[in-house]
Design an enzyme around this catalytic site. Structure first.
Site, PDB file in Angstrom:
ATOM      1  N   TYR A   1       3.037  -0.385   8.100  1.00  0.00           N
ATOM      2  CA  TYR A   1       2.911   0.774   7.241  1.00  0.00           C
ATOM      3  C   TYR A   1       2.566   2.013   8.077  1.00  0.00           C
ATOM      4  CZ  TYR A   1       1.063   3.751   3.391  1.00  0.00           C
ATOM      5  OH  TYR A   1       0.816   4.768   2.517  1.00  0.00           O
ATOM      6  N   SER A   2       1.426   1.986   8.800  1.00  0.00           N
ATOM      7  CA  SER A   2       0.927   3.202   9.445  1.00  0.00           C
ATOM      8  C   SER A   2       1.931   3.830  10.408  1.00  0.00           C
ATOM      9  CB  SER A   2      -0.379   2.905  10.188  1.00  0.00           C
ATOM     10  OG  SER A   2      -1.352   2.450   9.272  1.00  0.00           O
TER      11      SER A   2
ATOM     12  N   LYS B   1      -3.396 -12.907   1.859  1.00  0.00           N
ATOM     13  CA  LYS B   1      -3.571 -11.849   2.869  1.00  0.00           C
ATOM     14  C   LYS B   1      -5.031 -11.736   3.266  1.00  0.00           C
ATOM     15  CE  LYS B   1      -2.403  -7.072   3.927  1.00  0.00           C
ATOM     16  NZ  LYS B   1      -1.601  -5.919   3.522  1.00  0.00           N
TER      17      LYS B   1
ATOM     18  N   ASN C   1      -8.046   4.549   5.162  1.00  0.00           N
ATOM     19  CA  ASN C   1      -7.942   4.723   3.715  1.00  0.00           C
ATOM     20  C   ASN C   1      -9.075   3.997   3.014  1.00  0.00           C
ATOM     21  OD1 ASN C   1      -6.954   2.468   1.665  1.00  0.00           O
ATOM     22  ND2 ASN C   1      -6.114   1.919   3.678  1.00  0.00           N
ATOM     23  N   ARG C   2      -9.513   4.631   1.933  1.00  0.00           N
ATOM     24  CA  ARG C   2     -10.449   3.964   1.014  1.00  0.00           C
ATOM     25  C   ARG C   2      -9.949   4.221  -0.413  1.00  0.00           C
ATOM     26  NH1 ARG C   2     -13.778   8.049   3.428  1.00  0.00           N
ATOM     27  NH2 ARG C   2     -14.014   9.895   2.079  1.00  0.00           N
TER      28      ARG C   2
ATOM     29  N   GLY D   1       0.795  -1.220   0.000  1.00  0.00           N
ATOM     30  CA  GLY D   1       0.000   0.000   0.000  1.00  0.00           C
ATOM     31  C   GLY D   1       0.824   1.265   0.000  1.00  0.00           C
TER      32      GLY D   1
ATOM     33  N   GLY E   1      -9.074   2.176  -2.782  1.00  0.00           N
ATOM     34  CA  GLY E   1      -9.806   1.429  -3.812  1.00  0.00           C
ATOM     35  C   GLY E   1      -8.905   0.912  -4.928  1.00  0.00           C
ATOM     36  N   PHE E   2      -7.730   0.397  -4.549  1.00  0.00           N
ATOM     37  CA  PHE E   2      -6.820  -0.224  -5.531  1.00  0.00           C
ATOM     38  C   PHE E   2      -6.498   0.722  -6.692  1.00  0.00           C
ATOM     39  CE2 PHE E   2      -7.958  -5.026  -4.682  1.00  0.00           C
ATOM     40  CZ  PHE E   2      -7.298  -4.953  -3.469  1.00  0.00           C
TER      41      PHE E   2
ATOM     42  N   ASN F   1      -4.977  -7.363   7.012  1.00  0.00           N
ATOM     43  CA  ASN F   1      -5.246  -6.106   6.316  1.00  0.00           C
ATOM     44  C   ASN F   1      -5.893  -5.118   7.303  1.00  0.00           C
ATOM     45  OD1 ASN F   1      -5.772  -4.256   4.119  1.00  0.00           O
ATOM     46  ND2 ASN F   1      -5.735  -6.028   2.745  1.00  0.00           N
TER      47      ASN F   1
ATOM     48  N   SER G   1      -9.006  -6.422   1.004  1.00  0.00           N
ATOM     49  CA  SER G   1      -9.221  -4.971   1.028  1.00  0.00           C
ATOM     50  C   SER G   1     -10.697  -4.688   1.238  1.00  0.00           C
ATOM     51  CB  SER G   1      -8.787  -4.340  -0.291  1.00  0.00           C
ATOM     52  OG  SER G   1      -9.303  -3.023  -0.349  1.00  0.00           O
TER      53      SER G   1
ATOM     54  N   ASN H   1      -4.269 -10.798  -2.504  1.00  0.00           N
ATOM     55  CA  ASN H   1      -4.941  -9.920  -1.530  1.00  0.00           C
ATOM     56  C   ASN H   1      -6.448  -9.960  -1.752  1.00  0.00           C
ATOM     57  OD1 ASN H   1      -5.764  -7.927   0.214  1.00  0.00           O
ATOM     58  ND2 ASN H   1      -5.140  -6.256  -1.140  1.00  0.00           N
TER      59      ASN H   1
ATOM     60  N   ASN I   1     -12.065  -1.992   0.414  1.00  0.00           N
ATOM     61  CA  ASN I   1     -12.429  -0.871  -0.457  1.00  0.00           C
ATOM     62  C   ASN I   1     -12.816  -1.263  -1.875  1.00  0.00           C
ATOM     63  OD1 ASN I   1     -11.946   1.025   1.646  1.00  0.00           O
ATOM     64  ND2 ASN I   1      -9.747   0.703   1.318  1.00  0.00           N
ATOM     65  N   THR I   2     -12.872  -2.551  -2.151  1.00  0.00           N
ATOM     66  CA  THR I   2     -13.430  -3.028  -3.413  1.00  0.00           C
ATOM     67  C   THR I   2     -14.661  -3.846  -3.044  1.00  0.00           C
ATOM     68  OG1 THR I   2     -11.287  -3.038  -4.536  1.00  0.00           O
ATOM     69  CG2 THR I   2     -12.987  -4.478  -5.458  1.00  0.00           C
TER      70      THR I   2
HETATM   71  C1  LIG Z   1      -2.879   4.012   2.874  1.00  0.00           C
HETATM   72  C2  LIG Z   1      -2.891   2.518   2.934  1.00  0.00           C
HETATM   73  C3  LIG Z   1      -3.008   1.789   1.756  1.00  0.00           C
HETATM   74  C4  LIG Z   1      -3.007   0.397   1.797  1.00  0.00           C
HETATM   75  N1  LIG Z   1      -3.091  -0.288   0.634  1.00  0.00           N
HETATM   76  C5  LIG Z   1      -3.005  -1.647   0.655  1.00  0.00           C
HETATM   77  C6  LIG Z   1      -3.002  -2.381  -0.541  1.00  0.00           C
HETATM   78  O1  LIG Z   1      -3.047  -1.834  -1.645  1.00  0.00           O
HETATM   79  N2  LIG Z   1      -2.957  -3.732  -0.460  1.00  0.00           N
HETATM   80  C7  LIG Z   1      -2.878  -4.395   0.739  1.00  0.00           C
HETATM   81  O2  LIG Z   1      -2.802  -5.629   0.750  1.00  0.00           O
HETATM   82  N3  LIG Z   1      -2.867  -3.713   1.895  1.00  0.00           N
HETATM   83  C8  LIG Z   1      -2.921  -2.359   1.878  1.00  0.00           C
HETATM   84  N4  LIG Z   1      -2.894  -1.663   3.060  1.00  0.00           N
HETATM   85  C9  LIG Z   1      -2.877  -2.419   4.343  1.00  0.00           C
HETATM   86  C10 LIG Z   1      -1.467  -2.579   4.911  1.00  0.00           C
HETATM   87  O3  LIG Z   1      -0.652  -3.334   4.047  1.00  0.00           O
HETATM   88  C11 LIG Z   1      -1.512  -3.262   6.290  1.00  0.00           C
HETATM   89  O4  LIG Z   1      -2.009  -4.578   6.128  1.00  0.00           O
HETATM   90  C12 LIG Z   1      -2.404  -2.530   7.281  1.00  0.00           C
HETATM   91  O5  LIG Z   1      -2.294  -1.136   7.117  1.00  0.00           O
HETATM   92  C13 LIG Z   1      -2.058  -2.867   8.731  1.00  0.00           C
HETATM   93  O6  LIG Z   1      -0.734  -2.477   9.042  1.00  0.00           O
HETATM   94  P1  LIG Z   1      -0.384  -1.091   9.782  1.00  0.00           P
HETATM   95  O7  LIG Z   1      -1.295  -0.967  10.960  1.00  0.00           O
HETATM   96  O8  LIG Z   1       1.066  -1.209  10.155  1.00  0.00           O
HETATM   97  O9  LIG Z   1      -0.592  -0.023   8.777  1.00  0.00           O
HETATM   98  C14 LIG Z   1      -2.895  -0.272   3.048  1.00  0.00           C
HETATM   99  C15 LIG Z   1      -2.774   0.472   4.228  1.00  0.00           C
HETATM  100  C16 LIG Z   1      -2.770   1.846   4.184  1.00  0.00           C
HETATM  101  C17 LIG Z   1      -2.632   2.615   5.480  1.00  0.00           C
END
Ligand SMILES: Cc1cc2nc3c(=O)[nH]c(=O)nc-3n(C[C@H](O)[C@H](O)[C@H](O)COP(=O)(O)O)c2cc1C
Length: 344
Positions: free
Chosen positions: A305-306, A205, A108-109, A60, A111-112, A234, A170, A167, A172-173
């Site tokens: 990530y966050s 995932k 976040n939303r 992400g 949406g891929f 996720n 998500s 994955n 958001n889809t």
């Molecule tokens: C802005 C954002 C976009 C993300 N996009 C994706 C994504 O495209 N595909 C996916 O598998 N997870 C996506 N995630 C989820 C993260 O990979 C992770 O599983 C989730 O945020 C929990 O980890 P964290 O609390 O450390 O952020 C996204 C997370 C954030 C915050």
């Protein structure tokens, strides 16, 4: 950390998505740092790959595979790019990414939003392939056959991936997460199994918003179809108590408020699998203590990530150093000894 502390007020003055784009652009133009040497304590083989550190960057952040090598140089033991869909797609209308500062969280939303798999393939082909880069794949929103989208992604992107992540979690889809349950999951896993290239590990995932019977069913389906690891988890559609003004935004919640739920889900997957399939933990991991808690609960690897949004990319190295200290305190020589050591 010092540099990120200086830069953070400027980044936070921008809306979250603009700041993110500026960061990725800056990273893509910066010279690559050499890969860090994490030492033998953190090196571990999982799903046939040698991970120099168990601390990875979750999917992400680098959706289109633009800065994987930069992130490896900044101290992540592995980087997951994506989610990448077969066709390019714009994602949801903006704004669609929100910092919840008071909660150390993100909603976040997106949406891929993705430049599509052909573009990613070309870009990733040009890498010199240092370090472990996984590719996370998804389905297009308007796809008539989502299972075929995953099979296509697995086939197309195998040549540039050290591992692939399917994955299906998500939020958001619309309808995507239905692939996690029952017959659809079995059908999906059969299709990706058929499409996969031997030797390229395949991860699945999952969402943290599962019911008690789901874990056993997912574990069985994953093991039966040769999935190499589960990523738990996720973002969540649930809303634990939040203080930020953005708390009411729709989308997936990540960061600190996800921590307890993601740990609970990891424990449920460990209990359901008894260690028969490697687990990769994500969700609210902010420091070495959090990472250690997941690893001892059964995760072979962790992703975040966050927390990086709030702490900067130096977080990966700090956690790696902290894990080494915790290994020493536990009188363990290698991180693999800690995996599941508190799983009961
Ligand atoms: C802005 C954002 C976009 C993300 N996009 C994706 C994504 O495209 N595909 C996916 O598998 N997870 C996506 N995630 C989820 C993260 O990979 C992770 O599983 C989730 O945020 C929990 O980890 P964290 O609390 O450390 O952020 C996204 C997370 C954030 C915050």
């Amino acid at each position: 950390m010092a540099l990120y502390k200086l830069l953070r007020p400027f980044a936070f003055a921008l809306d979250a998505e603009t700041a993110h784009r500026a960061t990725v652009t800056a990273l893509s133009m910066s010279p690559l740092l050499p890969l860090p040497d994490f030492g033998p304590e953190l090196e571990q083989e999982v799903a046939g790959l040698r991970f120099p550190s168990p601390v990875g960057l979750a999917a992400g952040f680098d959706k289109d595979g633009e800065v994987a090598d930069a992130m490896l140089g900044l101290g992540f033991g592995f980087v997951e790019v994506g989610t990448i869909t077969p066709k390019p797609q714009a994602g949801n209308p903006k704004p669609r990414l929100f910092r919840l500062k008071e909660d150390r969280a993100v909603i976040n939303r997106m949406g891929f939003n993705s430049g599509g798999q052909e573009a990613a393939l070309e870009r990733l082909r040009k890498r010199e392939r240092r370090g472990i880069v996984g590719v996370n794949i998804g389905a297009n929103k308007d796809s008539a056959d989502r299972i075929a989208d995953y099979a296509e992604g697995v086939k197309l992107l195998s040549p540039v991936a050290d591992y692939l992540t399917v994955n299906i979690s998500s939020p958001n889809t619309p309808g995507l997460r239905n692939l996690q349950v029952g017959g659809e999951l079995v059908e999906l896993l059969a299709a990706v199994r058929e499409a996969r290239t031997p030797g390229i590990p395949l991860f699945l995932k999952v969402a943290p918003d599962l019911e008690s019977g789901d874990h056993g069913r997912i574990v069985r389906a994953a093991i039966d179809s040769g999935i190499d690891a589960l990523i738990v988890s996720n973002t969540t559609i649930s809303r634990p108590p939040l203080r930020s003004p953005h708390a009411g935004e729709a989308g997936g919640l990540s960061g600190r408020p996800l921590k307890a739920l993601a740990l609970e889900q990891l424990r449920a997957f460990r209990a359901a699998s008894g260690g028969q399939i490697p687990l990769i933990a994500a969700g609210g991991i902010e420091n070495a203590h959090d990472a250690w808690e997941r690893i001892t609960a059964g995760a072979s690897l962790v992703q975040l990530y966050s927390a990086m949004v709030y702490e900067g990319p130096g977080i990966a190295r700090r956690i790696a150093e902290g894990l080494k200290a915790l290994l020493g305190l536990s009188q363990m020589a290698n991180i693999s000894e800690a995996v599941g050591s508190d799983a009961g």
